[in-house]
Scaffold this motif. Structure first.
Motif, PDB file in Angstrom:
ATOM      1  N   GLN A   1       0.836  -1.190   0.000  1.00 51.22           N
ATOM      2  CA  GLN A   1       0.000   0.000   0.000  1.00 51.22           C
ATOM      3  C   GLN A   1       0.878   1.250   0.000  1.00 51.22           C
ATOM      4  N   ASN A   2       0.233   2.412  -0.253  1.00 54.97           N
ATOM      5  CA  ASN A   2       0.973   3.662  -0.327  1.00 54.97           C
ATOM      6  C   ASN A   2       1.328   4.215   1.053  1.00 54.97           C
TER       7      ASN A   2
ATOM      8  N   ASP B   1       2.401  -1.557   7.291  1.00 57.81           N
ATOM      9  CA  ASP B   1       2.764  -2.332   8.481  1.00 57.81           C
ATOM     10  C   ASP B   1       1.650  -3.313   8.839  1.00 57.81           C
ATOM     11  N   LEU B   2       0.395  -2.838   8.737  1.00 51.68           N
ATOM     12  CA  LEU B   2      -0.743  -3.712   9.016  1.00 51.68           C
ATOM     13  C   LEU B   2      -0.832  -4.837   7.993  1.00 51.68           C
ATOM     14  N   VAL B   3      -0.599  -4.506   6.719  1.00 52.36           N
ATOM     15  CA  VAL B   3      -0.633  -5.523   5.660  1.00 52.36           C
ATOM     16  C   VAL B   3       0.458  -6.564   5.875  1.00 52.36           C
ATOM     17  N   ALA B   4       1.649  -6.100   6.248  1.00 51.46           N
ATOM     18  CA  ALA B   4       2.748  -7.034   6.490  1.00 51.46           C
ATOM     19  C   ALA B   4       2.426  -7.973   7.645  1.00 51.46           C
ATOM     20  N   SER B   5       1.808  -7.432   8.693  1.00 56.26           N
ATOM     21  CA  SER B   5       1.431  -8.276   9.835  1.00 56.26           C
ATOM     22  C   SER B   5       0.389  -9.310   9.428  1.00 56.26           C
ATOM     23  N   PHE B   6      -0.598  -8.881   8.598  1.00 50.48           N
ATOM     24  CA  PHE B   6      -1.620  -9.826   8.147  1.00 50.48           C
ATOM     25  C   PHE B   6      -1.011 -10.919   7.280  1.00 50.48           C
ATOM     26  N   ASN B   7      -0.144 -10.532   6.337  1.00 49.59           N
ATOM     27  CA  ASN B   7       0.478 -11.530   5.454  1.00 49.59           C
ATOM     28  C   ASN B   7       1.322 -12.518   6.253  1.00 49.59           C
ATOM     29  N   THR B   8       2.030 -12.026   7.264  1.00 47.99           N
ATOM     30  CA  THR B   8       2.814 -12.919   8.109  1.00 47.99           C
ATOM     31  C   THR B   8       1.912 -13.884   8.868  1.00 47.99           C
ATOM     32  N   MET B   9       0.806 -13.349   9.397  1.00 44.93           N
ATOM     33  CA  MET B   9      -0.134 -14.203  10.114  1.00 44.93           C
ATOM     34  C   MET B   9      -0.747 -15.254   9.195  1.00 44.93           C
ATOM     35  N   ALA B  10      -1.162 -14.829   7.983  1.00 46.75           N
ATOM     36  CA  ALA B  10      -1.772 -15.770   7.039  1.00 46.75           C
ATOM     37  C   ALA B  10      -0.780 -16.845   6.624  1.00 46.75           C
ATOM     38  N   ALA B  11       0.483 -16.451   6.407  1.00 45.72           N
ATOM     39  CA  ALA B  11       1.499 -17.438   6.031  1.00 45.72           C
ATOM     40  C   ALA B  11       1.733 -18.438   7.159  1.00 45.72           C
ATOM     41  N   ALA B  12       1.750 -17.927   8.396  1.00 43.73           N
ATOM     42  CA  ALA B  12       1.932 -18.830   9.542  1.00 43.73           C
ATOM     43  C   ALA B  12       0.755 -19.788   9.671  1.00 43.73           C
ATOM     44  N   LEU B  13      -0.472 -19.268   9.473  1.00 37.44           N
ATOM     45  CA  LEU B  13      -1.656 -20.131   9.541  1.00 37.44           C
ATOM     46  C   LEU B  13      -1.648 -21.168   8.422  1.00 37.44           C
ATOM     47  N   GLU B  14      -1.240 -20.733   7.223  1.00 35.73           N
ATOM     48  CA  GLU B  14      -1.193 -21.674   6.093  1.00 35.73           C
ATOM     49  C   GLU B  14      -0.183 -22.787   6.366  1.00 35.73           C
TER      50      GLU B  14
END
Length: 413
Positions: free
Chosen positions: A167-168, A174-187
């Motif tokens: 995002q711009n 920072d929020l997007v990075a945290s979500f992607n990290t969480m989703a990757a960990a869950l996956e």
């Protein structure tokens, strides 16, 4: 209430407050200007000759001055402004006459009104632009949040591969990075759990098969031998009638034990599937379930089922076994139907009952259903559950007709 509406109402209140305060200060400043202007005009009127002594064409040109006529009002001129504004500006200003001239603030007030209209229009334009900019900024700011909400909904549905792009705004990034990290960990965690579940089912089936073979080859042979020996005693002339009766009862007990023993072996591992194939194993399962449950089961089975590996056949058999056991344990049904057929390049399995059903499928999360879903995933297919209160339950398994490779390769679910 949405964020845009809240911020819009807050900004509107601020703008109205600023406009009201500015209007009060503008009014006070304008009244002061009028009083100073009229004071200057009064001095001018005192130095001018009377209106009757001037040329008639000059009298209308005098600014803020009107000749005093007998019976004439303070000002008879037409004003291009609202009466309330004139009264607001002229209130408290004395109507004075000097040297035949009447002071008239209408011209000054009209100029003030024109300035007030221009300032109000500029203020309204600025406020409109601010609201447009606010709407654009909020939409741009909420767009990443909407995408985040959609991604979280996808994760809730089990689509753990969902990711968000850059995002711009740094804070949003920072929020997007945290979500992607969480989703990757869950996956990764889900992948590990699936691998463990697949291996657990594989080990469980192998252990069941081993136990079934040991019981069949050892204990089964012993029971057969005891029963044969008891039957032989019935024809032994050295035994009396009481002893022969006991031998007959022993043979009968052995037969009963062998009957239950066969049911146990069938539950542990369907040996008939190895000997006669998947079709015969499914038919035998339906017959055995009818005998044990006392319920009717209508079976529709294609003569030619797709070729499946031994492990896939075991998964499919265990799936059907668990589905039928759930009916006898929980459905309170009187009949069931089992359909296994190929359709449109896929193998479809449908298990239905006429039981009580349920209107809340969220509560159907028992271990049996979880194992069924996992076996469906191992088969490369998907399982769907349909149920309505008082209308029974329908379980659907759809999988590729040619199988899905090795069970461990399945990634659906």
């Amino acid at each position: 209430m949405t964020a845009y509406r809240k911020l819009s109402l807050l900004m509107l209140a601020v703008f109205l407050l600023v406009y009201a305060v500015g209007g009060v200060f503008y009014t006070l400043q304008a009244r002061g200007d009028i009083e100073r202007e009229l004071g200057s005009v009064m001095e001018l009127a005192a130095s001018l000759p009377a209106p009757t002594q001037l040329a008639p064409e000059l009298v209308p040109e005098m600014r803020h001055l009107r000749p005093v006529s007998v019976g004439e009002a303070v000002s008879g001129t037409t004003r291009e402004m609202p009466d309330w504004f004139y009264r607001l500006m002229a209130d408290g200003i004395p109507a004075q006459a000097v040297n035949g001239w009447q002071l008239d603030p209408a011209d000054e007030i009209e100029e003030i009104w024109e300035s007030f209209v221009l300032i109000s229009a500029a203020f309204l334009l600025g406020m409109t632009l601010c609201f447009v900019a606010l709407g654009w900024a909020i939409r741009q700011g909420l767009r990443p949040l909407a995408e985040l909400g959609e991604a979280m909904a996808s994760v809730e549905r089990g689509q753990l591969a969902s990711r968000l792009g850059a995002q711009n705004l740094q804070e949003v990034n920072d929020l997007v990075a945290s979500f992607n990290t969480m989703a990757a960990a869950l996956e990764q965690e889900q992948k590990t759990v699936r691998e463990l579940m697949t291996e657990l089912l594989r080990v469980q089936d192998r252990e069941r098969e081993h136990i079934a073979r040991v019981l069949h080859d050892d204990l089964g042979q012993y029971l057969t031998g005891i029963r044969a020996q008891a039957r032989a005693w019935l024809y032994d002339p050295a035994l009396n009638s009481e002893q022969k009766k006991q031998a007959s009862e022993l043979a009968h007990h052995c037969e009963t034990v062998q009957k239950h023993f066969r049911h146990l072996l069938q539950d542990l591992h369907p040996l008939v599937m190895e000997q006669l194939g998947l079709n015969s194993a499914i038919s035998h399962l339906a017959e055995q379930w009818q005998q044990l449950s006392g319920l009717s089961c209508q079976l529709e089975l294609d003569d030619c089922l797709p070729e499946l590996t031994g492990e896939q056949q075991t998964h499919l058999y265990r799936f059907l076994q668990e589905a039928l056991n759930n009916i006898s344990r929980h459905a309170q049904a009187t009949r069931a139907s089992l359909t296994v057929a190929q359709s449109s390049g896929a193998l479809e399995v449908v298990v239905c009952d006429n039981g009580r059903g349920t209107g809340d499928l969220s509560g159907c999360r028992g271990l049996g259903l979880r194992s069924m879903r996992e076996r469906a995933r191992c088969l490369g297919g998907r399982m769907e559950l349909f149920s309505h209160l008082g209308e029974g339950t329908r379980v659907l398994l759809a999988m590729p007709a040619a199988g899905a490779g090795s069970p461990s390769a399945g990634s659906g679910g």
